[in-house]
Design a protein around this motif. Structure first.
Motif, PDB file in Angstrom:
ATOM      1  N   ALA A  53      -8.343   7.799   4.195  1.00  0.00           N
ATOM      2  CA  ALA A  53      -8.117   9.025   4.981  1.00  0.00           C
ATOM      3  C   ALA A  53      -7.995   8.615   6.443  1.00  0.00           C
ATOM      4  CB  ALA A  53      -9.257  10.020   4.798  1.00  0.00           C
ATOM      5  N   PRO A  54      -6.778   8.160   6.834  1.00  0.00           N
ATOM      6  CA  PRO A  54      -6.626   7.621   8.191  1.00  0.00           C
ATOM      7  C   PRO A  54      -6.991   8.674   9.244  1.00  0.00           C
ATOM      8  CG  PRO A  54      -4.613   7.295   6.889  1.00  0.00           C
ATOM      9  CD  PRO A  54      -5.497   8.193   6.100  1.00  0.00           C
ATOM     10  N   THR A  55      -7.778   8.287  10.188  1.00  0.00           N
ATOM     11  CA  THR A  55      -8.059   9.191  11.316  1.00  0.00           C
ATOM     12  C   THR A  55      -7.394   8.562  12.540  1.00  0.00           C
ATOM     13  OG1 THR A  55     -10.087   8.003  11.759  1.00  0.00           O
ATOM     14  CG2 THR A  55     -10.257   9.942  10.332  1.00  0.00           C
ATOM     15  N   ASP A  87       0.809  -1.234   0.000  1.00  0.00           N
ATOM     16  CA  ASP A  87       0.000   0.000   0.000  1.00  0.00           C
ATOM     17  C   ASP A  87       0.833   1.271   0.000  1.00  0.00           C
ATOM     18  OD1 ASP A  87      -2.426  -1.421   2.347  1.00  0.00           O
ATOM     19  OD2 ASP A  87      -2.109  -1.738   0.189  1.00  0.00           O
ATOM     20  N   GLY A  88       2.063   1.177   0.530  1.00  0.00           N
ATOM     21  CA  GLY A  88       2.889   2.387   0.686  1.00  0.00           C
ATOM     22  C   GLY A  88       2.475   3.217   1.886  1.00  0.00           C
ATOM     23  N   ILE A  89       1.602   2.627   2.722  1.00  0.00           N
ATOM     24  CA  ILE A  89       1.050   3.341   3.881  1.00  0.00           C
ATOM     25  C   ILE A  89       1.048   2.396   5.081  1.00  0.00           C
ATOM     26  CG2 ILE A  89      -1.010   4.543   4.800  1.00  0.00           C
ATOM     27  CD1 ILE A  89      -1.968   4.637   1.776  1.00  0.00           C
ATOM     28  N   LEU A  90       1.315   2.931   6.265  1.00  0.00           N
ATOM     29  CA  LEU A  90       1.248   2.132   7.488  1.00  0.00           C
ATOM     30  C   LEU A  90       0.804   3.057   8.614  1.00  0.00           C
ATOM     31  CD1 LEU A  90       1.879  -0.797   8.191  1.00  0.00           C
ATOM     32  CD2 LEU A  90       4.186  -0.093   8.841  1.00  0.00           C
ATOM     33  N   ILE A  91      -0.141   2.577   9.425  1.00  0.00           N
ATOM     34  CA  ILE A  91      -0.603   3.372  10.573  1.00  0.00           C
ATOM     35  C   ILE A  91      -0.079   2.698  11.830  1.00  0.00           C
ATOM     36  CG2 ILE A  91      -2.629   4.406  11.680  1.00  0.00           C
ATOM     37  CD1 ILE A  91      -2.414   5.072   8.681  1.00  0.00           C
ATOM     38  N   LEU A  92       0.644   3.435  12.641  1.00  0.00           N
ATOM     39  CA  LEU A  92       1.183   2.886  13.908  1.00  0.00           C
ATOM     40  C   LEU A  92       0.485   3.599  15.068  1.00  0.00           C
ATOM     41  CD1 LEU A  92       4.994   2.955  12.930  1.00  0.00           C
ATOM     42  CD2 LEU A  92       3.374   1.043  12.704  1.00  0.00           C
ATOM     43  N   GLU A  93      -0.161   2.826  15.917  1.00  0.00           N
ATOM     44  CA  GLU A  93      -0.908   3.422  17.036  1.00  0.00           C
ATOM     45  C   GLU A  93      -0.305   3.008  18.382  1.00  0.00           C
ATOM     46  OE1 GLU A  93      -4.848   1.989  15.494  1.00  0.00           O
ATOM     47  OE2 GLU A  93      -5.306   4.140  15.588  1.00  0.00           O
ATOM     48  N   ASP A  94      -0.622   3.812  19.401  1.00  0.00           N
ATOM     49  CA  ASP A  94      -0.189   3.507  20.778  1.00  0.00           C
ATOM     50  C   ASP A  94       1.321   3.309  20.861  1.00  0.00           C
ATOM     51  OD1 ASP A  94      -3.166   1.563  20.846  1.00  0.00           O
ATOM     52  OD2 ASP A  94      -2.881   3.633  21.544  1.00  0.00           O
ATOM     53  N   GLY A 135     -10.013  17.899   7.771  1.00  0.00           N
ATOM     54  CA  GLY A 135      -9.003  17.910   6.694  1.00  0.00           C
ATOM     55  C   GLY A 135      -7.910  16.888   6.876  1.00  0.00           C
ATOM     56  N   PRO A 136      -8.272  15.622   7.166  1.00  0.00           N
ATOM     57  CA  PRO A 136      -7.223  14.601   7.354  1.00  0.00           C
ATOM     58  C   PRO A 136      -6.458  14.331   6.064  1.00  0.00           C
ATOM     59  CG  PRO A 136      -9.347  13.529   7.113  1.00  0.00           C
ATOM     60  CD  PRO A 136      -9.626  15.011   7.141  1.00  0.00           C
ATOM     61  N   LEU A 137      -5.279  13.748   6.217  1.00  0.00           N
ATOM     62  CA  LEU A 137      -4.469  13.361   5.064  1.00  0.00           C
ATOM     63  C   LEU A 137      -5.240  12.296   4.267  1.00  0.00           C
ATOM     64  CD1 LEU A 137      -1.557  13.652   3.856  1.00  0.00           C
ATOM     65  CD2 LEU A 137      -0.909  11.712   5.289  1.00  0.00           C
ATOM     66  N   MET A 138      -5.312  12.492   2.937  1.00  0.00           N
ATOM     67  CA  MET A 138      -5.943  11.477   2.075  1.00  0.00           C
ATOM     68  C   MET A 138      -4.838  10.864   1.219  1.00  0.00           C
ATOM     69  SD  MET A 138      -9.427  13.311   0.745  1.00  0.00           S
ATOM     70  CE  MET A 138      -8.566  14.574  -0.186  1.00  0.00           C
ATOM     71  N   LEU A 139      -4.845   9.560   1.095  1.00  0.00           N
ATOM     72  CA  LEU A 139      -3.790   8.873   0.337  1.00  0.00           C
ATOM     73  C   LEU A 139      -4.427   7.853  -0.612  1.00  0.00           C
ATOM     74  CD1 LEU A 139      -2.703   8.457   3.788  1.00  0.00           C
ATOM     75  CD2 LEU A 139      -0.715   8.957   2.357  1.00  0.00           C
ATOM     76  N   ILE A 170       3.123  12.512  12.693  1.00  0.00           N
ATOM     77  CA  ILE A 170       2.697  12.174  14.048  1.00  0.00           C
ATOM     78  C   ILE A 170       1.551  13.116  14.397  1.00  0.00           C
ATOM     79  CG2 ILE A 170       3.329  12.083  16.481  1.00  0.00           C
ATOM     80  CD1 ILE A 170       5.998  11.903  13.795  1.00  0.00           C
ATOM     81  N   LEU A 171       0.374  12.562  14.611  1.00  0.00           N
ATOM     82  CA  LEU A 171      -0.807  13.409  14.852  1.00  0.00           C
ATOM     83  C   LEU A 171      -0.666  14.083  16.211  1.00  0.00           C
ATOM     84  CD1 LEU A 171      -3.673  11.067  13.562  1.00  0.00           C
ATOM     85  CD2 LEU A 171      -2.004  12.426  12.280  1.00  0.00           C
ATOM     86  N   LEU A 172      -0.901  15.393  16.227  1.00  0.00           N
ATOM     87  CA  LEU A 172      -0.827  16.138  17.496  1.00  0.00           C
ATOM     88  C   LEU A 172      -2.205  16.643  17.901  1.00  0.00           C
ATOM     89  CD1 LEU A 172       2.468  18.165  16.930  1.00  0.00           C
ATOM     90  CD2 LEU A 172       2.157  15.993  18.142  1.00  0.00           C
ATOM     91  N   ALA A 173      -3.166  16.365  17.065  1.00  0.00           N
ATOM     92  CA  ALA A 173      -4.562  16.687  17.391  1.00  0.00           C
ATOM     93  C   ALA A 173      -5.389  15.552  16.808  1.00  0.00           C
ATOM     94  CB  ALA A 173      -4.973  18.023  16.775  1.00  0.00           C
ATOM     95  N   GLU A 174      -6.598  15.418  17.321  1.00  0.00           N
ATOM     96  CA  GLU A 174      -7.475  14.375  16.788  1.00  0.00           C
ATOM     97  C   GLU A 174      -7.637  14.621  15.281  1.00  0.00           C
ATOM     98  OE1 GLU A 174      -9.029  12.325  19.145  1.00  0.00           O
ATOM     99  OE2 GLU A 174      -9.929  11.083  17.580  1.00  0.00           O
ATOM    100  N   ASN A 175      -7.265  13.679  14.443  1.00  0.00           N
ATOM    101  CA  ASN A 175      -7.538  13.807  13.008  1.00  0.00           C
ATOM    102  C   ASN A 175      -8.852  13.074  12.755  1.00  0.00           C
ATOM    103  OD1 ASN A 175      -4.698  14.254  10.871  1.00  0.00           O
ATOM    104  ND2 ASN A 175      -4.884  14.889  12.973  1.00  0.00           N
ATOM    105  N   THR A 176      -9.875  13.848  12.390  1.00  0.00           N
ATOM    106  CA  THR A 176     -11.183  13.220  12.165  1.00  0.00           C
ATOM    107  C   THR A 176     -11.500  13.287  10.673  1.00  0.00           C
ATOM    108  OG1 THR A 176     -12.439  15.268  12.251  1.00  0.00           O
ATOM    109  CG2 THR A 176     -11.885  14.241  14.377  1.00  0.00           C
ATOM    110  N   ALA A 177     -12.650  12.748  10.325  1.00  0.00           N
ATOM    111  CA  ALA A 177     -13.078  12.798   8.912  1.00  0.00           C
ATOM    112  C   ALA A 177     -13.405  14.231   8.523  1.00  0.00           C
ATOM    113  CB  ALA A 177     -14.304  11.905   8.739  1.00  0.00           C
ATOM    114  N   HIS A 178     -13.514  15.129   9.511  1.00  0.00           N
ATOM    115  CA  HIS A 178     -14.025  16.464   9.202  1.00  0.00           C
ATOM    116  C   HIS A 178     -12.965  17.555   9.112  1.00  0.00           C
ATOM    117  CE1 HIS A 178     -17.044  14.232  11.829  1.00  0.00           C
ATOM    118  NE2 HIS A 178     -17.482  14.125  10.591  1.00  0.00           N
TER     119      HIS A 178
END
Ligand code: 6CS
Ligand code: FE
Length: 304
Positions: A228-230, A44-51, A176-180, A166-174
């Motif tokens: 659009a990862p949130t 995918d060229g994309i990876l989401i790392l949480e916690d 303007g999150p990054l779209m890939l 690295i998200l520093l605020a809640e990225n929501t669907a509303h």
């Protein structure tokens, strides 16, 4: 030197083959990512790392970003980019060079260590920035491949770099999150049109050159879709240098801020730009690689 990724030269857009692997390192049990994560990044060229970070670390990063926004007077004026049409701060560049905590974040083994593995080499920070995308005012970032810009305007020779947001605020669907476009990194979309002198003065506010044509973009989306990862603050969105991405404006009251580090392989250091005469300033693109020595441990000590 043959340019294997020519762009902004031809009168028509072209879809060219990718000549570089996506994952340059060899997965082993000691890799910092699971085999499944590594394969997903390759595909995918994309990876989401949480916690990844402790609540204390996340809070410390948010407070530091807030302090810099509230009082940017100690920062290099050139490194502060405002929103088009307002004085709202859109981005602060070279943040790892200007702030100790952001330098420590960039060097953290949870970031630089992962980049070293995926890029199969020592790494340095090609570019860093704090994106604020303020509430109500945050404007869009039109679709683009970062590599296309870094190749044409900075002289990055091969596709051996990646970005970590690295998200520093809640990225929501509303807000303007990054779209890939997943999988879009497997081909190189060559753009039409030249590059204005000192293009960065405009492109960092609103990019209009080095952007894909609508027909090819529509075909990419048709085939691969858009994600659009949130996520909550502290989430890391990791994406390969040639993934097509963009983001919408933010008309909500909630800022969409993130810290953004681009890791480049030391062996992929910048050469002369492939599409312009003068390279961009070093606050946007480091020209002397300073290999990062990954550091372990909390970036902010828990209160005793
Ligand atoms: O031109 C650049 O280097 C920057 N511009 C965008 C829209 N993404 C990549 C990078 O931060
Ligand atoms: Fe970008």
């Amino acid at each position: 030197m043959t340019d294997i990724y020519p762009s902004r030269h031809a009168p028509k857009p072209q879809i060219l083959p990718r000549h570089d692997p996506v994952v340059h390192g060899e997965w082993t049990q000691s890799a910092p990512l699971t085999r499944e994560q590594t394969e997903r990044f390759d595909r995918d060229g994309i990876l989401i790392l949480e916690d990844i970070f402790s609540p204390r670390e996340v809070r410390g990063l948010q407070e530091e970003a807030g302090r810099l926004l509230a009082d940017p007077s100690a920062l290099a004026p050139d490194s502060i980019i405002t929103e088009p049409g307002s004085n709202e701060v859109r981005s602060i560049f070279a943040i790892h060079d200007q702030n100790r905590l952001m330098a420590r974040l960039a060097a953290d083994t949870r970031l630089a260590g992962v980049a070293r593995f995926l890029l199969g080499d020592e790494v340095y920070v090609h570019q860093s920035r704090l994106n604020y995308k303020p509430g109500f005012e945050g404007k869009e970032f039109y679709w683009h491949s970062d590599f296309e810009t870094w190749h044409v305007e900075d002289g990055m020779p091969r596709m051996r770099a990646l970005s970590m947001s690295i998200l520093l605020a809640e990225n929501t669907a509303h807000n303007g999150p990054l779209m890939l476009i997943p999988g879009s990194h497997h081909q190189f979309l060559s753009c039409v049109g030249g590059t204005p002198d000192d293009h960065f003065r405009m492109s960092l506010k609103k990019q209009e050159f080095g952007v894909p044509d609508r027909e090819n973009l529509a075909a990419l989306v048709e085939r691969n879709g858009i994600v659009a990862p949130t996520g909550k603050p502290g989430t890391i969105i990791l994406f390969e240098c040639n993934v097509m991405h963009g983001s919408n404006g933010n008309i909500t009251p909630f800022p969409r801020s993130n810290a953004f580090f681009v890791f480049n392989a030391v062996s992929n250091r910048l050469e002369a730009p492939f599409g312009v005469d003068r390279p961009r300033p070093t606050f946007i693109a480091r020209r002397e690689p300073a290999p990062v020595a990954p550091q372990r441990g909390p970036i902010i000590k828990e209160a005793a």
